[in-house]
Design an enzyme around this catalytic site. Structure first.
Site, PDB file in Angstrom:
ATOM      1  N   TYR A 141       1.221  15.054  -5.629  1.00 11.68           N
ATOM      2  CA  TYR A 141       1.812  14.038  -4.162  1.00 11.68           C
ATOM      3  C   TYR A 141       2.671  13.164  -4.724  1.00 11.68           C
ATOM      4  O   TYR A 141       2.568  12.330  -5.627  1.00 11.68           O
ATOM      5  CB  TYR A 141       0.532  13.554  -3.845  1.00 11.68           C
ATOM      6  CG  TYR A 141       0.532  12.828  -2.545  1.00 11.68           C
ATOM      7  CD1 TYR A 141       1.638  12.982  -1.589  1.00 11.68           C
ATOM      8  CD2 TYR A 141      -0.241  11.596  -2.278  1.00 11.68           C
ATOM      9  CE1 TYR A 141       1.829  12.218  -0.447  1.00 11.68           C
ATOM     10  CE2 TYR A 141      -0.017  10.736  -1.241  1.00 11.68           C
ATOM     11  CZ  TYR A 141       1.081  11.207  -0.235  1.00 11.68           C
ATOM     12  OH  TYR A 141       1.120  10.418   1.034  1.00 11.68           O
ATOM     13  N   ASP A 236       5.356  10.170 -11.727  1.00 10.43           N
ATOM     14  CA  ASP A 236       5.088   9.641 -10.616  1.00 10.43           C
ATOM     15  C   ASP A 236       3.500   8.604 -10.761  1.00 10.43           C
ATOM     16  O   ASP A 236       2.528   9.383 -11.001  1.00 10.43           O
ATOM     17  CB  ASP A 236       4.712  10.358  -9.340  1.00 10.43           C
ATOM     18  CG  ASP A 236       4.242   9.691  -8.136  1.00 10.43           C
ATOM     19  OD1 ASP A 236       3.635   8.580  -8.188  1.00 10.43           O
ATOM     20  OD2 ASP A 236       4.449  10.337  -7.003  1.00 10.43           O
ATOM     21  N   LYS A 264       0.909   0.699  -5.236  1.00 11.21           N
ATOM     22  CA  LYS A 264      -0.351   0.501  -5.142  1.00 11.21           C
ATOM     23  C   LYS A 264      -0.669  -0.899  -5.946  1.00 11.21           C
ATOM     24  O   LYS A 264      -0.719  -1.972  -5.395  1.00 11.21           O
ATOM     25  CB  LYS A 264      -1.202   1.583  -5.721  1.00 11.21           C
ATOM     26  CG  LYS A 264      -0.986   2.827  -4.778  1.00 11.21           C
ATOM     27  CD  LYS A 264      -2.349   3.725  -4.729  1.00 11.21           C
ATOM     28  CE  LYS A 264      -2.103   4.954  -4.217  1.00 11.21           C
ATOM     29  NZ  LYS A 264      -2.379   5.330  -2.796  1.00 11.21           N
TER      30      LYS A 264
HETATM   31  C1  PLP Z   1       0.853   9.809  -6.648  1.00 14.14           C
HETATM   32  C2  PLP Z   1       1.370   9.332  -5.454  1.00 14.14           C
HETATM   33  N1  PLP Z   1       2.639   9.045  -5.231  1.00 14.14           N
HETATM   34  C3  PLP Z   1       3.032   8.502  -4.057  1.00 14.14           C
HETATM   35  C4  PLP Z   1       2.385   8.182  -2.834  1.00 14.14           C
HETATM   36  C5  PLP Z   1       2.842   7.446  -1.686  1.00 14.14           C
HETATM   37  O1  PLP Z   1       2.563   6.013  -1.848  1.00 14.14           O
HETATM   38  P1  PLP Z   1       2.570   5.171  -0.343  1.00 14.14           P
HETATM   39  O2  PLP Z   1       1.381   5.669   0.106  1.00 14.14           O
HETATM   40  O3  PLP Z   1       2.674   3.810  -0.562  1.00 14.14           O
HETATM   41  O4  PLP Z   1       4.008   5.622   0.276  1.00 14.14           O
HETATM   42  C6  PLP Z   1       0.944   8.157  -3.132  1.00 14.14           C
HETATM   43  C7  PLP Z   1      -0.101   7.519  -2.220  1.00 14.14           C
HETATM   44  O5  PLP Z   1      -1.214   7.643  -2.292  1.00 14.14           O
HETATM   45  C8  PLP Z   1       0.333   8.627  -4.379  1.00 14.14           C
HETATM   46  O6  PLP Z   1      -0.962   9.120  -4.745  1.00 14.14           O
END
Ligand code: PLP
Length: 430
Positions: A141, A236, A264
């Site tokens: 993700y 990420d 986060k």
């Molecule tokens: C691994 C990862 N990358 C990116 C994101 C996207 O972050 P945001 O919800 O702040 O756009 C998330 C959100 O849960 C995530 O878990």
């Protein structure tokens, strides 16, 4: 646990939500719960029902809801004005704290969400390498951009490396720029890199993919293959940053990427995220350094917002205190151990997988190595288990428990009791 139930209050709000919000929710979480407040490791809904909270706002509230130190700093900052667009002291100090903590971070660019951070990290890799393609992993993700929403959660997985878009509205042409590989399979990655190395700008990976840890040598292998072929490696770390260790997954697993994304935790519960990495790559955010040709356009109204940055800094101060990560991991280990034990005692085939600060059960009798492994889990059973837990006062995401520094031994005890009761109901013995 105390609860003053006023169901009508909640139902009226839910009804209003159904009228004015598509699907009756913000799109994140089912609309049949409306949260009123949170303190420490607990939240209360609009009916007054209390929950031990493992949703943690989807991860930002690592030090607990309404931590007094974070609240005090945010309140002080709010009273001095909430956004300026120009540089502010808190954002500069937060960038310096990130550079000090995160191994790959020589420079930092702030944005407001993890989705944006991932989008710009991939763009930075393209600008630096002057190539277009990105390799990502099935089930990984990386936010909501057209490029990221590829083979995140395909119902019927396809053939590697063809991506399957996860959303309507994504232009067909974007598929041509993404290659998809199975997580934890270095042979497939090596083959794809051999075939596409002159087109690949970067590999992007969640070092802990959702709740699937990297197999020994996997991240090291990615580092070696990317370095040998002049391809950038992006971690990420929106979830893992400042969570698996103060220096994130790159410190915890001991592999340093070229770029990473953070979100986060660094916003302390406010909207803030970042791209961080090698100065020669980050230079593309600066027209003065790279010139018009290499310049990567990036502007955001709330980027580096002072309230978010001040709350983030206060959060990092708490995490820096001696014993913080030991405590977080001890709580997580205890919870993981107890869940595994209860599942076994109830005769349920399941794997408790993840790392102590974030984990979940997959109802499968096989160890989980990748996205297809998670698909082998009994999703319906997990849904029923989650619903029963909510009845017993435990709130969590669909596929994740986020552990907080604020979770107490009483929270752990309550959670174990809830697990025990819910499992009895699940196997039909109550
Ligand atoms: C691994 C990862 N990358 C990116 C994101 C996207 O972050 P945001 O919800 O702040 O756009 C998330 C959100 O849960 C995530 O878990």
């Amino acid at each position: 646990m105390t609860s003053t139930i006023e169901p009508e209050l909640d139902l009226a709000l839910q009804e209003k939500a159904r009228r004015v919000l598509p699907g009756g929710s913000f799109g994140n979480f089912p609309g049949d719960i409306v949260i009123r407040e949170g303190r420490g490791g607990r939240v209360w809904d609009e009916n007054g029902k209390e929950y031990v909270d493992f949703l943690l706002g989807s991860g930002p509230m690592l030090v607990g809801h309404a931590h007094p130190d974070v609240t005090a700093v945010a309140q002080e900052r709010v009273a001095q004005g909430t956004t300026f667009f120009a540089n502010n002291r808190h954002g500069i100090e937060l960038a310096a704290a990130i550079v000090e903590a995160v191994p790959c971070a020589e420079q930092v660019r702030f944005v407001s969400t993890g989705s944006e951070a991932d989008l710009y990290a991939m763009r930075a890799a393209r600008a630096f390498r002057r190539r277009d393609k990105i390799l990502k992993f099935e089930g990984g993700y990386h936010g909501m951009s057209d490029y990221s929403l590829m083979s995140l959660a395909p119902k019927r997985p396809g053939n590697f490396p063809q991506p399957i878009p996860d959303s309507a509205g994504i232009p067909k042409s974007v598929r041509d720029e993404i290659l998809v590989a199975p997580f934890n399979d270095l042979d497939v990655v090596a083959g794809l890199v051999r075939e596409h190395k002159d087109e690949l700008a970067a590999i992007i990976v969640e070092p802990l993919q959702r709740i699937v840890p990297p197999a020994p040598g996997f991240l090291e292998g990615l580092r070696r293959i990317t370095a040998e072929n002049g391809i950038l490696l992006i971690f990420d770390e929106v979830v893992t940053g400042f969570r698996l260790a103060y220096g994130g997954a790159q410190e915890y697993y001991g592999v340093v990427p070229d770029l990473c994304t953070l979100g986060k935790v660094i916003g302390g519960g406010f909207p803030l995220a970042a791209i961080a990495g090698r100065a020669d790559i980050m230079a593309h955010f600066d027209r003065g350094t790279v010139g018009d040709d290499g310049f990567l356009m990036q502007v955001g109204t709330l980027s580096g917002n002072p309230v978010a940055a001040a709350a983030g800094l206060a959060t990092l101060e708490i995490l820096k205190r001696p014993g913080a990560y030991q405590r977080l991991f001890a709580t997580g280990r205890e919870l993981m151990g107890m869940l595994a034990d209860l599942l076994k005692r109830n005769g349920i085939d399941a794997q408790v997988t993840g790392e102590p600060p974030l984990f979940d059960a997959v109802f499968s009798n096989e160890p989980v190595r990748d996205y297809r492994g998670t698909l082998r889990g009994d999703a319906d059973m997990l849904r029923r288990f989650n619903a029963l837990l909510r009845e017993h006062g435990v709130l969590k995401g669909e596929q994740k428990y986020y552990v907080s520094l604020a979770h107490t031994s009483e929270d752990v005890r309550h959670t174990c009791d809830a697990w025990a009761s819910a499992l009895l109901q699940l196997v039909g013995r109550q």
